[in-house]
Design a protein around this motif. Structure first.
Motif, PDB file in Angstrom:
ATOM      1  N   ALA A   1      37.837  31.392  40.658  1.00  0.00           N
ATOM      2  CA  ALA A   1      39.235  31.934  40.545  1.00  0.00           C
ATOM      3  C   ALA A   1      39.113  33.454  40.341  1.00  0.00           C
ATOM      4  N   PRO A   2      38.782  34.109  41.657  1.00  0.00           N
ATOM      5  CA  PRO A   2      38.542  35.626  41.629  1.00  0.00           C
ATOM      6  C   PRO A   2      39.704  36.434  41.180  1.00  0.00           C
ATOM      7  N   ASP A   3      40.981  35.865  41.039  1.00  0.00           N
ATOM      8  CA  ASP A   3      42.250  36.730  40.585  1.00  0.00           C
ATOM      9  C   ASP A   3      42.146  36.790  39.132  1.00  0.00           C
ATOM     10  N   LEU A   4      41.252  36.084  38.530  1.00  0.00           N
ATOM     11  CA  LEU A   4      41.401  36.163  36.950  1.00  0.00           C
ATOM     12  C   LEU A   4      40.963  37.569  36.209  1.00  0.00           C
ATOM     13  N   PRO A   5      42.030  38.315  35.677  1.00  0.00           N
ATOM     14  CA  PRO A   5      41.791  39.311  35.055  1.00  0.00           C
ATOM     15  C   PRO A   5      40.723  39.383  33.655  1.00  0.00           C
TER      16      PRO A   5
ATOM     17  N   LYS B   1      48.921  30.053  41.655  1.00  0.00           N
ATOM     18  CA  LYS B   1      48.989  31.423  41.636  1.00  0.00           C
ATOM     19  C   LYS B   1      48.532  32.196  40.144  1.00  0.00           C
ATOM     20  N   ILE B   2      47.682  32.784  40.011  1.00  0.00           N
ATOM     21  CA  ILE B   2      46.820  33.200  38.898  1.00  0.00           C
ATOM     22  C   ILE B   2      47.594  34.701  38.363  1.00  0.00           C
ATOM     23  N   GLN B   3      48.208  34.654  37.202  1.00  0.00           N
ATOM     24  CA  GLN B   3      48.622  35.943  36.782  1.00  0.00           C
ATOM     25  C   GLN B   3      48.173  36.645  35.476  1.00  0.00           C
TER      26      GLN B   3
END
Length: 293
Positions: free
Chosen positions: A104-108, A31-33
């Motif tokens: 990793a498209p969830d990377l901010p 999970k990427i946060q």
């Protein structure tokens, strides 16, 4: 091909950069946060780094829930293309960020983590890309002939004067005084600016010394910056010596967005497990702190 652990997955990757294929490795947590870490290697190295330090650092980051990517710039390791100097890597870095965020498209966003001239490349690039959320500068390369000479005088010659081994050699007639004095004179002349600065300048548009270009990169980037400096490394000492009292570097590095970790006994590449763990832990702590703001 991928390698899966309990905490992350290592995935080989490839991407295009101006017609050349570049290769790298992604270390992705489940999970990427928070922003990911793009590792920029320094010198004539490839993505594993000296004593596999970048491999182990990337996996340590991923084990703490932080996506990491390391890659070979053009002309290095497995990547195609002609080799380029550290201040010609803008396209390589941009394409690596493109691929990282697609994988990793969830990377901010990303943090650029660079060692030696990888740190210098990060400083020169970051202001041009809004996706860069922070910089981790590890023993940055800010080489000039005068700067190196000053670092030798401050951190080598003075220490040698108080060395028991040196005076034993003198007493035993095993120390070449004439050669030492000649070397010292050259360093003093260089430190005083009596010899021409040979720091690299790669474009006709900007022929200033490297520290000046790096300072512009720092002041025009508005994100947080972490410095990690080894005590037993002249490259790190030369960079730290830029921030003399009253200088523009002292003002820049003294602002609220800059933090610093000093490892007094560490060498340039943090070759011991303890030093590498300290670097990893401080990087993770810093990234978590700036991600919670």
């Amino acid at each position: 091909m991928s390698e899966i652990s309990e905490t992350h997955t290592d995935q080989a990757c490839q991407f295009d950069c101006e017609g050349d294929t570049l290769y790298g490795v992604l270390s992705l947590p489940p999970k990427i946060q928070m922003p990911g870490i793009l590792i920029l290697v320094g010198g004539a190295q490839y993505r594993a780094g000296s004593h596999r330090q970048f491999t182990m650092l990337a996996r340590a980051f991923a084990a703490q829930g932080i996506a990491a990517m390391r890659f070979d710039c053009r002309g290095m390791g497995d990547s195609e293309g002609a080799p380029r100097s550290f201040d010609q890597l803008d396209a390589d870095i941009r394409c690596a960020i493109d691929h990282f965020m697609q994988a990793a498209p969830d990377l901010p966003g990303v943090v650029l983590w660079g060692l030696c001239d990888g740190a210098s490349a990060a400083l020169l690039y970051a202001r041009h890309d809004h996706r860069v959320k922070g910089l981790a500068l590890v023993n940055p390369w800010a080489r000039t002939e005068a700067g190196l000479a000053q670092a030798y005088l401050r951190h080598y010659y003075i220490a040698r004067l108080f060395s028991k081994e040196l005076w034993l050699k003198v007493l035993r007639g095993k120390f070449n005084v004439a050669a030492a004095v000649g070397s010292l004179f050259k360093q003093v002349a260089s430190a005083a600016g009596l010899r021409r600065d040979k720091s690299p300048a790669t474009t006709a548009q900007d022929t200033r010394a490297l520290p000046d270009r790096m300072l512009d990169g720092y002041t025009q980037f508005d994100g947080p910056v972490l410095q990690i400096l080894s005590g037993q490394d002249l490259t790190a000492r030369e960079f730290a010596d830029l921030a003399v009292a009253g200088s523009a570097w002292a003002t820049a590095l003294g602002d609220d967005r800059s933090s610093r970790l000093d490892l007094p006994d560490a060498n340039h590449t943090f070759s011991s497990k303890a030093w590498r763990q300290q670097v990893a832990e401080r990087t993770v702590q810093w990234l978590r702190s700036i991600s919670s703001v």
